[in-house]
Design an enzyme around this catalytic site. Structure first.
Site, short mmCIF file in Angstrom:
data_model
loop_
_atom_site.label_atom_id
_atom_site.label_comp_id
_atom_site.label_asym_id
_atom_site.label_seq_id
_atom_site.Cartn_x
_atom_site.Cartn_y
_atom_site.Cartn_z
N ARG A 19 1.01 -1.14 0.25
CA ARG A 19 -0.01 0.19 0.10
C ARG A 19 0.98 1.27 -0.04
NH1 ARG A 19 -4.71 0.52 -1.78
NH2 ARG A 19 -5.41 -1.33 -0.52
N GLN A 36 -8.66 -7.11 -8.08
CA GLN A 36 -8.75 -5.71 -8.53
C GLN A 36 -7.40 -5.19 -9.18
OE1 GLN A 36 -11.01 -2.99 -7.67
NE2 GLN A 36 -9.91 -1.41 -6.65
N HIS A 68 0.24 3.51 -10.37
CA HIS A 68 -0.82 4.20 -9.37
C HIS A 68 0.09 4.77 -8.26
CE1 HIS A 68 -3.73 3.67 -6.26
NE2 HIS A 68 -4.42 2.93 -6.77
N ASP A 80 -12.66 9.90 -6.29
CA ASP A 80 -12.09 8.70 -7.00
C ASP A 80 -12.55 8.90 -8.42
OD1 ASP A 80 -11.42 6.22 -8.01
OD2 ASP A 80 -12.62 4.98 -6.56
N GLU A 98 -2.61 9.02 -10.81
CA GLU A 98 -2.16 8.12 -11.60
C GLU A 98 -2.12 8.19 -13.22
OE1 GLU A 98 -4.54 4.70 -10.33
OE2 GLU A 98 -5.33 5.62 -8.60
C1 BG6 Z 1 -7.73 3.57 -7.59
C2 BG6 Z 1 -9.22 3.32 -7.69
O1 BG6 Z 1 -7.11 3.50 -8.48
O2 BG6 Z 1 -7.37 2.54 -6.58
C3 BG6 Z 1 -10.09 3.16 -6.51
O3 BG6 Z 1 -9.67 4.49 -8.59
C4 BG6 Z 1 -9.39 2.16 -5.46
O4 BG6 Z 1 -11.53 2.98 -6.79
C5 BG6 Z 1 -7.81 2.61 -5.27
O5 BG6 Z 1 -10.12 1.93 -4.14
C6 BG6 Z 1 -7.14 1.32 -4.45
O6 BG6 Z 1 -7.37 0.27 -5.03
P1 BG6 Z 1 -7.01 -1.03 -4.09
O7 BG6 Z 1 -7.23 -2.34 -5.07
O8 BG6 Z 1 -5.24 -0.98 -4.19
O9 BG6 Z 1 -7.33 -1.05 -2.91
#
Ligand code: BG6
Length: 282
Positions: free
Chosen positions: A59, A80, A155, A198, A255
């Site tokens: 993170r 995701q 990101h 977002d 991003e």
């Molecule tokens: C962003 C998305 O890029 O990443 C958000 O637009 C998302 O919707 C965020 O919550 C974090 O994603 P993750 O999968 O790392 O928790």
């Protein structure tokens, strides 16, 4: 200097130090999770509660969202932001062309395990240049006999002094999809964050500026016509296990992306590079 490190749990990363900067890159995900110019503050935000474990995304820093950004279009059981950020990259090359610059090249390619998630033969190259500026370039090569389409993002989590002090310039009058309300809006003026945000900005290619009270970060993009701006704000930060409750106050994601209408279709043998260069001014 380039030093290979391995934590007790097997998590591998590389430490880089040269006359301009220090950096750290995990082999999992080719995930750069630290970059700091000598004598300055870290450029990127990293959650103190982040996992550094095989199979879990870090993170903070710069996770690579690839080969899809966000949720998978048809199968919600797939990870995701794609599988790149939790896949093992290989370090192909490391060079120190001068005392201020370190270049690293990482590679991920299709494997039996990955073909189950995404049925295409590919090679993905990540080139990171650590110097007085930071450049990250992600090249996708289609090695299959059929075309495929990717969405992706670098990101980037930026460290900010205090979220209320910052603004983002360069997206004025740009159309964006607001994922929180599921509608399309036009950006009025520069961006200030005072609630959860977002958004996917579309048809945007110019440089972006993140203005903070003590520095300005410039983001120069190439091979990208979309940008994502994300801050989870209070409630979502509190719900996320790998973020402290007040984490939203000191981070902002901007991003460099190929998202939504900026998806890239690659024919067999074709390549596409998504690239950004980050610089810092006082
Ligand atoms: C962003 C998305 O890029 O990443 C958000 O637009 C998302 O919707 C965020 O919550 C974090 O994603 P993750 O999968 O790392 O928790």
């Amino acid at each position: 200097m380039i030093t290979k490190k391995k934590a007790a749990n097997g998590f591998e990363y590389i430490e880089i130090e040269n006359n301009s900067a220090t950096a750290k890159v995990a082999l999992q995900g080719g995930h750069l999770f630290h970059y700091q110019q000598q004598g300055k503050k870290p450029l990127l935000w990293l959650s103190p509660k982040s996992h550094f474990e095989i199979g879990k995304a870090i993170r903070g820093g710069i996770p690579l969202c690839w080969p899809w950004f966000g949720k998978h279009r048809t199968d919600p059981t797939l990870p995701q932001h794609g599988f790149a950020r939790i896949s093992a990259f290989e370090l192909l090359e490391s060079n120190e062309p001068d005392e201020n610059t370190t270049e690293l090249v990482f590679k991920l390619q299709s494997s039996a395990e990955i073909l189950v998630l995404w049925p295409y033969q590919f090679q993905l190259f990540l080139r990171i240049t650590i110097g007085p500026t930071l450049t990250v370039a992600l090249t996708t090569r289609n090695c299959d006999t059929k075309s495929f389409t990717i969405t992706s993002a670098l990101h980037s989590y930026f460290a900010v002094s205090y979220i209320s002090y910052v603004s983002v310039q360069g997206l004025e009058k740009v159309e964006y999809w607001d994922s929180l309300t599921d509608d399309t809006k036009i950006q009025k003026g520069s961006i200030h964050i005072s609630e959860e945000v977002d958004r996917v900005y579309q048809k945007t290619t110019g440089p972006l500026l993140l203005l903070d009270s003590d520095r300005t970060i410039k983001i120069v993009r190439d091979g990208s016509c979309s940008a994502v701006v994300w801050n989870p704000w209070k409630d979502k930060s509190a719900k996320m296990a790998d973020m402290q409750d007040d984490a939203y106050k000191t981070m902002l994601c901007i991003e460099t992306a190929n998202a939504m209408g900026d998806a890239r279709k690659l024919a067999p043998g074709e390549e596409h590079t998504l690239k950004m260069t980050l610089s810092e001014y006082v």
